[in-house]
Design a protein around this motif. Structure first.
Motif, PDB file in Angstrom:
ATOM      1  N   ARG A 154       0.848  -1.181   0.066  1.00  0.00           N
ATOM      2  CA  ARG A 154       0.104   0.009  -0.032  1.00  0.00           C
ATOM      3  C   ARG A 154       0.771   1.251   0.014  1.00  0.00           C
ATOM      4  O   ARG A 154       1.977   1.397   0.574  1.00  0.00           O
ATOM      5  CB  ARG A 154      -0.669  -0.132   1.193  1.00  0.00           C
ATOM      6  CG  ARG A 154      -2.075   0.897   1.292  1.00  0.00           C
ATOM      7  CD  ARG A 154      -2.880   0.755   2.251  1.00  0.00           C
ATOM      8  NE  ARG A 154      -3.973   1.699   2.451  1.00  0.00           N
ATOM      9  CZ  ARG A 154      -4.587   1.838   3.454  1.00  0.00           C
ATOM     10  NH1 ARG A 154      -4.441   1.213   4.835  1.00  0.00           N
ATOM     11  NH2 ARG A 154      -5.588   3.198   3.553  1.00  0.00           N
ATOM     12  N   SER A 155       0.428   2.231  -0.822  1.00  0.00           N
ATOM     13  CA  SER A 155       1.216   3.619  -0.844  1.00  0.00           C
ATOM     14  C   SER A 155       1.000   4.396   0.543  1.00  0.00           C
ATOM     15  O   SER A 155       0.073   3.995   1.312  1.00  0.00           O
ATOM     16  CB  SER A 155       0.696   4.536  -1.875  1.00  0.00           C
ATOM     17  OG  SER A 155       1.077   3.999  -3.122  1.00  0.00           O
ATOM     18  N   GLU A 156       2.050   5.202   0.775  1.00  0.00           N
ATOM     19  CA  GLU A 156       1.845   5.901   2.041  1.00  0.00           C
ATOM     20  C   GLU A 156       2.385   7.419   1.460  1.00  0.00           C
ATOM     21  O   GLU A 156       3.031   7.825   0.641  1.00  0.00           O
ATOM     22  CB  GLU A 156       3.110   5.713   2.912  1.00  0.00           C
ATOM     23  CG  GLU A 156       2.865   4.224   3.310  1.00  0.00           C
ATOM     24  CD  GLU A 156       4.370   3.963   3.976  1.00  0.00           C
ATOM     25  OE1 GLU A 156       5.075   4.654   4.560  1.00  0.00           O
ATOM     26  OE2 GLU A 156       4.363   2.673   4.392  1.00  0.00           O
ATOM     27  N   VAL A 157       1.464   8.429   2.025  1.00  0.00           N
ATOM     28  CA  VAL A 157       1.700   9.638   1.739  1.00  0.00           C
ATOM     29  C   VAL A 157       1.675  10.723   3.111  1.00  0.00           C
ATOM     30  O   VAL A 157       1.128  10.341   3.776  1.00  0.00           O
ATOM     31  CB  VAL A 157       0.624  10.389   0.749  1.00  0.00           C
ATOM     32  CG1 VAL A 157      -0.951  10.215   1.418  1.00  0.00           C
ATOM     33  CG2 VAL A 157       0.726  11.833   0.284  1.00  0.00           C
ATOM     34  N   LEU A 158       2.837  11.558   2.964  1.00  0.00           N
ATOM     35  CA  LEU A 158       2.812  12.733   3.766  1.00  0.00           C
ATOM     36  C   LEU A 158       2.502  13.986   3.514  1.00  0.00           C
ATOM     37  O   LEU A 158       3.179  14.482   2.466  1.00  0.00           O
ATOM     38  CB  LEU A 158       4.523  12.703   4.569  1.00  0.00           C
ATOM     39  CG  LEU A 158       4.655  13.727   5.386  1.00  0.00           C
ATOM     40  CD1 LEU A 158       3.707  13.617   6.798  1.00  0.00           C
ATOM     41  CD2 LEU A 158       6.255  13.769   5.870  1.00  0.00           C
ATOM     42  N   PHE A 159       1.521  14.482   3.842  1.00  0.00           N
ATOM     43  CA  PHE A 159       1.104  15.873   3.461  1.00  0.00           C
ATOM     44  C   PHE A 159       1.545  16.787   4.343  1.00  0.00           C
ATOM     45  O   PHE A 159       1.401  16.718   5.670  1.00  0.00           O
ATOM     46  CB  PHE A 159      -0.624  16.012   3.616  1.00  0.00           C
ATOM     47  CG  PHE A 159      -1.174  15.137   2.506  1.00  0.00           C
ATOM     48  CD1 PHE A 159      -0.998  15.570   0.992  1.00  0.00           C
ATOM     49  CD2 PHE A 159      -2.054  14.012   2.619  1.00  0.00           C
ATOM     50  CE1 PHE A 159      -1.578  14.856  -0.005  1.00  0.00           C
ATOM     51  CE2 PHE A 159      -2.526  13.361   1.779  1.00  0.00           C
ATOM     52  CZ  PHE A 159      -2.413  13.769   0.300  1.00  0.00           C
ATOM     53  N   ILE A 160       2.250  17.788   3.993  1.00  0.00           N
ATOM     54  CA  ILE A 160       2.876  18.977   4.809  1.00  0.00           C
ATOM     55  C   ILE A 160       2.058  20.287   4.280  1.00  0.00           C
ATOM     56  O   ILE A 160       2.480  20.428   3.141  1.00  0.00           O
ATOM     57  CB  ILE A 160       4.441  19.127   4.438  1.00  0.00           C
ATOM     58  CG1 ILE A 160       5.159  17.497   4.890  1.00  0.00           C
ATOM     59  CG2 ILE A 160       4.909  19.947   5.498  1.00  0.00           C
ATOM     60  CD1 ILE A 160       6.448  17.637   4.457  1.00  0.00           C
ATOM     61  N   GLY A 161       1.558  20.751   5.325  1.00  0.00           N
ATOM     62  CA  GLY A 161       1.064  21.944   4.935  1.00  0.00           C
ATOM     63  C   GLY A 161       1.493  23.021   6.013  1.00  0.00           C
ATOM     64  O   GLY A 161       2.004  22.794   6.937  1.00  0.00           O
ATOM     65  N   GLY A 162       1.018  24.374   5.619  1.00  0.00           N
ATOM     66  CA  GLY A 162       1.252  25.418   6.733  1.00  0.00           C
ATOM     67  C   GLY A 162       1.373  26.753   5.707  1.00  0.00           C
ATOM     68  O   GLY A 162       1.477  26.683   4.571  1.00  0.00           O
ATOM     69  N   ARG A 163       1.460  27.891   6.435  1.00  0.00           N
ATOM     70  CA  ARG A 163       1.453  29.044   5.961  1.00  0.00           C
ATOM     71  C   ARG A 163       2.684  29.246   5.325  1.00  0.00           C
ATOM     72  O   ARG A 163       3.766  28.780   5.291  1.00  0.00           O
ATOM     73  CB  ARG A 163       1.488  30.127   7.129  1.00  0.00           C
ATOM     74  CG  ARG A 163       2.738  30.158   8.024  1.00  0.00           C
ATOM     75  CD  ARG A 163       2.541  30.929   9.277  1.00  0.00           C
ATOM     76  NE  ARG A 163       2.508  32.379   8.958  1.00  0.00           N
ATOM     77  CZ  ARG A 163       2.527  33.337  10.190  1.00  0.00           C
ATOM     78  NH1 ARG A 163       2.399  33.029  11.097  1.00  0.00           N
ATOM     79  NH2 ARG A 163       2.357  34.667   9.784  1.00  0.00           N
ATOM     80  N   SER A 164       2.631  30.303   4.395  1.00  0.00           N
ATOM     81  CA  SER A 164       3.887  30.937   3.626  1.00  0.00           C
ATOM     82  C   SER A 164       5.057  31.195   4.516  1.00  0.00           C
ATOM     83  O   SER A 164       4.707  31.900   5.772  1.00  0.00           O
ATOM     84  CB  SER A 164       3.568  32.046   2.834  1.00  0.00           C
ATOM     85  OG  SER A 164       2.600  32.005   1.736  1.00  0.00           O
ATOM     86  N   GLY A 165       6.091  30.863   4.321  1.00  0.00           N
ATOM     87  CA  GLY A 165       7.093  31.135   5.101  1.00  0.00           C
ATOM     88  C   GLY A 165       7.525  30.141   6.495  1.00  0.00           C
ATOM     89  O   GLY A 165       8.635  30.335   6.934  1.00  0.00           O
ATOM     90  N   VAL A 166       6.696  28.968   6.513  1.00  0.00           N
ATOM     91  CA  VAL A 166       6.929  28.218   7.603  1.00  0.00           C
ATOM     92  C   VAL A 166       8.040  27.092   7.425  1.00  0.00           C
ATOM     93  O   VAL A 166       8.293  26.476   8.373  1.00  0.00           O
ATOM     94  CB  VAL A 166       5.478  27.488   7.833  1.00  0.00           C
ATOM     95  CG1 VAL A 166       5.250  26.369   7.338  1.00  0.00           C
ATOM     96  CG2 VAL A 166       5.377  27.241   9.485  1.00  0.00           C
ATOM     97  N   GLY A 167       8.125  26.819   6.104  1.00  0.00           N
ATOM     98  CA  GLY A 167       9.317  26.202   6.121  1.00  0.00           C
ATOM     99  C   GLY A 167       8.919  24.820   5.262  1.00  0.00           C
ATOM    100  O   GLY A 167       9.641  23.511   5.430  1.00  0.00           O
ATOM    101  N   LYS A 168       7.729  24.623   4.430  1.00  0.00           N
ATOM    102  CA  LYS A 168       7.193  23.362   3.951  1.00  0.00           C
ATOM    103  C   LYS A 168       8.276  22.657   3.028  1.00  0.00           C
ATOM    104  O   LYS A 168       8.575  21.709   3.183  1.00  0.00           O
ATOM    105  CB  LYS A 168       5.772  23.415   3.361  1.00  0.00           C
ATOM    106  CG  LYS A 168       4.903  24.015   4.320  1.00  0.00           C
ATOM    107  CD  LYS A 168       3.689  24.248   3.632  1.00  0.00           C
ATOM    108  CE  LYS A 168       3.815  25.299   2.510  1.00  0.00           C
ATOM    109  NZ  LYS A 168       3.824  26.774   3.042  1.00  0.00           N
ATOM    110  N   SER A 169       8.484  23.698   1.918  1.00  0.00           N
ATOM    111  CA  SER A 169       9.337  23.173   0.859  1.00  0.00           C
ATOM    112  C   SER A 169      10.755  22.707   1.413  1.00  0.00           C
ATOM    113  O   SER A 169      11.517  21.565   0.961  1.00  0.00           O
ATOM    114  CB  SER A 169       9.548  23.888  -0.167  1.00  0.00           C
ATOM    115  OG  SER A 169       8.302  24.376  -0.660  1.00  0.00           O
ATOM    116  N   THR A 170      11.199  23.646   2.314  1.00  0.00           N
ATOM    117  CA  THR A 170      12.716  23.250   2.766  1.00  0.00           C
ATOM    118  C   THR A 170      12.579  22.146   3.536  1.00  0.00           C
ATOM    119  O   THR A 170      13.704  21.176   3.882  1.00  0.00           O
ATOM    120  CB  THR A 170      13.137  24.529   3.794  1.00  0.00           C
ATOM    121  OG1 THR A 170      12.938  25.804   2.787  1.00  0.00           O
ATOM    122  CG2 THR A 170      14.687  24.553   4.142  1.00  0.00           C
ATOM    123  N   ALA A 171      11.702  21.880   4.542  1.00  0.00           N
ATOM    124  CA  ALA A 171      11.555  20.630   5.359  1.00  0.00           C
ATOM    125  C   ALA A 171      11.569  19.537   4.223  1.00  0.00           C
ATOM    126  O   ALA A 171      11.849  18.142   4.651  1.00  0.00           O
ATOM    127  CB  ALA A 171      10.383  20.691   6.450  1.00  0.00           C
TER     128      ALA A 171
END
Length: 175
Positions: free
Chosen positions: A2-19
């Motif tokens: 089975r596939s697994e997905v981690l959804f990372i959300g948050g405001r602009s500048g919180v570090g989503k892409s960097t994390a």
């Protein structure tokens, strides 16, 4: 498997892409097969598709196409970043088409931390309207995210520390 997905959300500048990039590095070091998709880009266009075509969910359509390609190559783990993904994680998971195990995480940070990060990203002064929008978004995300969404404060943490927390939260990725 089975596939697994981690959804990372948050405001602009919180570090989503960097994390997410730091998590990618952690997973590569552990030789864990995975894909990373920056959801904010799946429907970035002008005019905005959701304005001209409110019944068309282009991000979901594009996610389905991209995930199908990754899945066809044997990938079963996805890290997905998008500001509001924690509010839309059920629809996004359904778009993946393979009933994935879902983990949703809302990244949070105070206004000062976020303003500093946004100013660095902008290469100078941060427009107050942008910070105000980020602040409103943070409040909306925190209030509207269900209790099943894990909240992680990123202020004072390095991207690698946030990535380690994300890996630990999933319980399925090395951390």
């Amino acid at each position: 498997m089975r596939s697994e997905v981690l959804f990372i959300g948050g405001r602009s500048g919180v570090g989503k892409s960097t994390a997410a990039l730091a998590l990618h590095d952690l997973l590569v070091a552990a030789d864990v097969r995975h894909a990373v998709i920056e959801g904010d880009l799946l429907d970035l266009a002008h005019p905005a598709p959701h304005v001209e075509h409110p019944d068309v969910h282009l991000a979901e359509r594009n996610l389905a196409t991209m995930w199908s390609g990754f899945r066809g190559l044997g990938h079963r783990r996805l890290v997905y970043t998008n500001t509001v993904s924690v509010l839309e994680h059920r629809r996004l998971a359904a778009a993946m088409g393979d009933d994935p195990l879902v983990t949703a995480v809302l990244l949070r940070a105070d206004d000062r931390t976020t303003a500093d990060r946004l100013a660095r990203r902008a290469g100078g002064a941060l427009p107050q309207a942008q910070l105000a929008h980020s602040t409103r978004t943070a409040g909306r995300l925190d209030a509207a995210s269900p209790d099943t969404v894990t909240r992680v404060d990123t202020a004072g943490l390095t991207p690698a520390q946030v990535a380690a927390q994300l890996a630990s939260i999933t319980g399925r990725l090395p951390g």
